[in-house]
Design an enzyme around this catalytic site. Structure first.
Site, PDB file in Angstrom:
ATOM      1  N   ARG A  86       0.854  -1.158   0.022  1.00 19.84           N
ATOM      2  CA  ARG A  86      -0.210  -0.067   0.138  1.00 19.84           C
ATOM      3  C   ARG A  86       1.026   1.368   0.112  1.00 19.84           C
ATOM      4  O   ARG A  86       0.538   2.196  -0.735  1.00 19.84           O
ATOM      5  CB  ARG A  86      -0.933  -0.009   1.074  1.00 19.84           C
ATOM      6  CG  ARG A  86      -2.066   1.016   1.174  1.00 19.84           C
ATOM      7  CD  ARG A  86      -3.222   0.970   2.056  1.00 19.84           C
ATOM      8  NE  ARG A  86      -2.882   0.160   3.250  1.00 19.84           N
ATOM      9  CZ  ARG A  86      -2.539   0.563   4.346  1.00 19.84           C
ATOM     10  NH1 ARG A  86      -2.415   1.893   4.533  1.00 19.84           N
ATOM     11  NH2 ARG A  86      -2.179  -0.281   5.449  1.00 19.84           N
ATOM     12  N   TYR A 139     -15.657  16.562 -15.000  1.00 21.08           N
ATOM     13  CA  TYR A 139     -16.232  15.320 -15.114  1.00 21.08           C
ATOM     14  C   TYR A 139     -17.307  15.145 -14.112  1.00 21.08           C
ATOM     15  O   TYR A 139     -17.231  15.518 -12.792  1.00 21.08           O
ATOM     16  CB  TYR A 139     -15.044  14.284 -14.863  1.00 21.08           C
ATOM     17  CG  TYR A 139     -15.610  12.892 -14.558  1.00 21.08           C
ATOM     18  CD1 TYR A 139     -16.339  12.235 -15.546  1.00 21.08           C
ATOM     19  CD2 TYR A 139     -15.197  12.066 -13.380  1.00 21.08           C
ATOM     20  CE1 TYR A 139     -16.672  10.936 -15.459  1.00 21.08           C
ATOM     21  CE2 TYR A 139     -15.769  10.778 -13.251  1.00 21.08           C
ATOM     22  CZ  TYR A 139     -16.569  10.235 -13.970  1.00 21.08           C
ATOM     23  OH  TYR A 139     -17.034   9.054 -13.939  1.00 21.08           O
ATOM     24  N   ASP A 211      -7.151  18.224 -14.294  1.00 25.48           N
ATOM     25  CA  ASP A 211      -7.541  16.909 -14.814  1.00 25.48           C
ATOM     26  C   ASP A 211      -7.009  16.944 -16.303  1.00 25.48           C
ATOM     27  O   ASP A 211      -7.655  17.553 -17.118  1.00 25.48           O
ATOM     28  CB  ASP A 211      -8.890  16.361 -14.591  1.00 25.48           C
ATOM     29  CG  ASP A 211      -9.251  15.009 -14.804  1.00 25.48           C
ATOM     30  OD1 ASP A 211      -8.549  14.572 -15.659  1.00 25.48           O
ATOM     31  OD2 ASP A 211     -10.257  14.477 -14.557  1.00 25.48           O
ATOM     32  N   LYS A 236      -8.487   5.639 -19.260  1.00 26.91           N
ATOM     33  CA  LYS A 236      -8.503   6.330 -20.616  1.00 26.91           C
ATOM     34  C   LYS A 236      -7.311   6.099 -21.483  1.00 26.91           C
ATOM     35  O   LYS A 236      -7.033   5.079 -21.635  1.00 26.91           O
ATOM     36  CB  LYS A 236      -8.969   7.609 -20.515  1.00 26.91           C
ATOM     37  CG  LYS A 236     -10.234   7.939 -19.423  1.00 26.91           C
ATOM     38  CD  LYS A 236     -11.455   7.106 -19.756  1.00 26.91           C
ATOM     39  CE  LYS A 236     -12.441   6.667 -18.797  1.00 26.91           C
ATOM     40  NZ  LYS A 236     -12.669   7.664 -17.460  1.00 26.91           N
TER      41      LYS A 236
HETATM   42  C1  LIG Z   1     -11.977  13.452 -17.172  1.00 32.09           C
HETATM   43  C2  LIG Z   1     -12.169  12.374 -16.182  1.00 32.09           C
HETATM   44  N1  LIG Z   1     -11.523  12.438 -15.138  1.00 32.09           N
HETATM   45  C3  LIG Z   1     -11.782  11.658 -14.039  1.00 32.09           C
HETATM   46  C4  LIG Z   1     -12.702  10.397 -14.354  1.00 32.09           C
HETATM   47  C5  LIG Z   1     -12.605   9.190 -13.320  1.00 32.09           C
HETATM   48  O1  LIG Z   1     -11.876   8.320 -13.815  1.00 32.09           O
HETATM   49  P1  LIG Z   1     -12.090   6.759 -13.379  1.00 32.09           P
HETATM   50  O2  LIG Z   1     -13.424   6.543 -14.162  1.00 32.09           O
HETATM   51  O3  LIG Z   1     -10.896   6.082 -13.704  1.00 32.09           O
HETATM   52  O4  LIG Z   1     -12.311   6.710 -11.799  1.00 32.09           O
HETATM   53  C6  LIG Z   1     -13.090  10.386 -15.876  1.00 32.09           C
HETATM   54  C7  LIG Z   1     -13.944   9.035 -16.061  1.00 32.09           C
HETATM   55  O5  LIG Z   1     -14.788   9.060 -17.023  1.00 32.09           O
HETATM   56  C8  LIG Z   1     -13.103  11.210 -16.481  1.00 32.09           C
HETATM   57  O6  LIG Z   1     -13.563  11.261 -17.827  1.00 32.09           O
END
Ligand SMILES: Cc1ncc(COP(=O)(O)O)c(C=O)c1O
Length: 420
Positions: A86, A139, A211, A236
């Site tokens: 961890r 998001y 992000d 992604k």
């Molecule tokens: C821009 C963005 N940030 C964060 C996330 C969250 O990621 P995760 O699904 O890997 O938790 C997503 C998920 O679609 C996303 O599109």
């Protein structure tokens, strides 16, 4: 002998986190200057025991030493090595080095999902009463986390339309501890001026978090524009094949230590197999993203000319209201294209259901093209007024371009458009 000997980490007994790994990357000189070379070599070393060139998966959750004191030296006293997964794991450490180099930071952390990276970073820098400024195009999961949890716990959250810098500066004050931005952003691929907001964050002494999931470090490196902590959904483009759920943060060594102090207690760290799949995925990141960019540009141009398409959103189109800003801060315009078909959500639905190669599925950054319609798959929790406010008009489609041959994808889109 274990891989401990070839890893480059130190344990540290800090004020908050016990046994938190502090990444001190050796000045690795053999990963090249260009991003296409870095994706292949960054963070990775030939195994000195086997001479294998592929990073091993180390599934050990615990690491044994000849004496208790030797173990304690690693866990408590900063000696190079690993003690408990961890806190640090050899395969995860390689992934962390790789993503840190690509995002031009000093150090990275591998998380079990993008949401784990985001929630852990927010929790590191915010205390009840603190204010956070967040793009209203973030998001939806990030928005839900802030609205449903952080607000309830006493954090003051300001969602702003970050396409206009004034909306960010209007909310800045001495209690602003964090600014969180994201672009290109859902749903209309809008941008914020990363550098201008970086200057505001610096002036007020707030942390600047970003992000970078949609762009990936191939198209955009926010640390160049003053960002302190980049976060990713590794799920992604980075892993790239729709077979990993993962997250990452990249920052300075000092910020990494702070965030890791939180991460070891929240516990959402990246498992070794997912780290290995992500390392493998990133090796082709540049090739894949170039293809995503090329395909998306061709698809956006095709759609823009099509009589059954009302609106197309893509930062690479001259018609995108922030195309000039995109050229300034992006090296490529990404694989995401949004558009509105026909006259209604029913038309969007008919179009979606007529697609043959393109999959009707959520997520993005996959080798496969993925499409979602607002009439049936996304934003179902929004009222019609809320949808209009963020640019979701009737027949809205969110499209994640895959790496297939663009002619096949355009043909699939074209035959589906003939059905409405
Ligand atoms: C821009 C963005 N940030 C964060 C996330 C969250 O990621 P995760 O699904 O890997 O938790 C997503 C998920 O679609 C996303 O599109």
């Amino acid at each position: 002998m274990s891989l401990v000997l070839i890893m480059d980490q130190k344990s540290d007994n800090t004020s908050k986190g016990i046994g938190v790994k502090k990444t001190e990357r050796k000045k690795q000189k053999d990963y090249g200057k260009q991003i296409g070379t870095k994706v292949v070599h960054a963070g990775e070393k030939t195994n000195p025991l086997t001479h294998g060139i592929v990073t091993n998966i180390d599934f050990s959750t615990t690491f044994a030493y000849d004496t208790g004191r030797e173990w304690a030296d690693v866990f408590y006293h900063g000696k190079q090595g690993f003690a408990y997964s961890r806190h640090g794991n050899p395969t995860r450490a390689t992934f962390e080095d790789k993503i840190a180099i690509l995002e031009k930071g000093e150090a990275g952390i591998g998380f079990s999902s993008g949401m784990a990276a985001i929630a852990t970073t927010f929790s590191t820098y915010l205390s009840p009463g603190d204010e956070i400024i967040v793009t209203d195009r973030c998001y939806p999961g990030t928005r839900h986390l802030l609205d449903q949890y952080f607000k309830k716990w006493g954090f003051i959250v300001h969602f702003v339309d970050s396409t206009n810098n004034d909306n960010v500066s209007d909310k800045l004050n001495k209690n602003t501890k964090l600014i969180h931005m994201e672009c290109p952003a859902n749903p209309t691929l809008s941008l914020c001026d990363i550098e201008a907001i970086g200057k505001m964050a610096k002036e007020i002494g707030a942390k600047y978090m970003f992000d970078n999931t949609f762009a990936s470090p191939i198209n955009q490196t926010p640390i160049d524009f003053g960002v302190n902590v980049v976060v990713h959904s590794v799920t992604k483009y980075l892993s790239g094949h729709s077979d990993v759920l993962g997250g990452a943060s990249v920052s300075s060594n000092a910020d990494r230590e702070e965030i890791m102090n939180t991460a070891v207690y929240f516990g959402g760290v990246m498992p070794p197999f997912d780290a290995w799949l992500s390392i493998r995925g990133i090796k082709t990141l540049e090739l894949r993203v170039k293809r995503h960019n090329e395909n998306a540009q061709a698809i956006a141009e095709f759609l823009e000319e099509h009589p059954k398409i009302r609106e197309v959103y893509y930062p690479g189109l001259k018609s995108h209201p922030q195309h000039e800003l995109a050229k300034k801060q992006m090296k490529g315009f990404g694989g995401m294209v949004s558009f509105c078909v026909g006259k209604s959500d029913d038309d969007g639905e008919t179009f979606l259901n007529s697609l043959k190669i393109i999959k009707k599925a959520t997520s993005l950054g996959s080798t496969c093209s993925l499409a979602q319609a607002s009439g049936s798959m996304i934003y179902l929790e929004f009222t019609e007024e809320e949808k209009r406010a963020i640019g979701i008009n009737p027949g809205f489609i969110r499209f994640s371009t895959g790496i297939e041959d663009k002619n096949d994808i355009i043909e699939d889109l074209d035959q589906a458009l003939k059905k409405i």
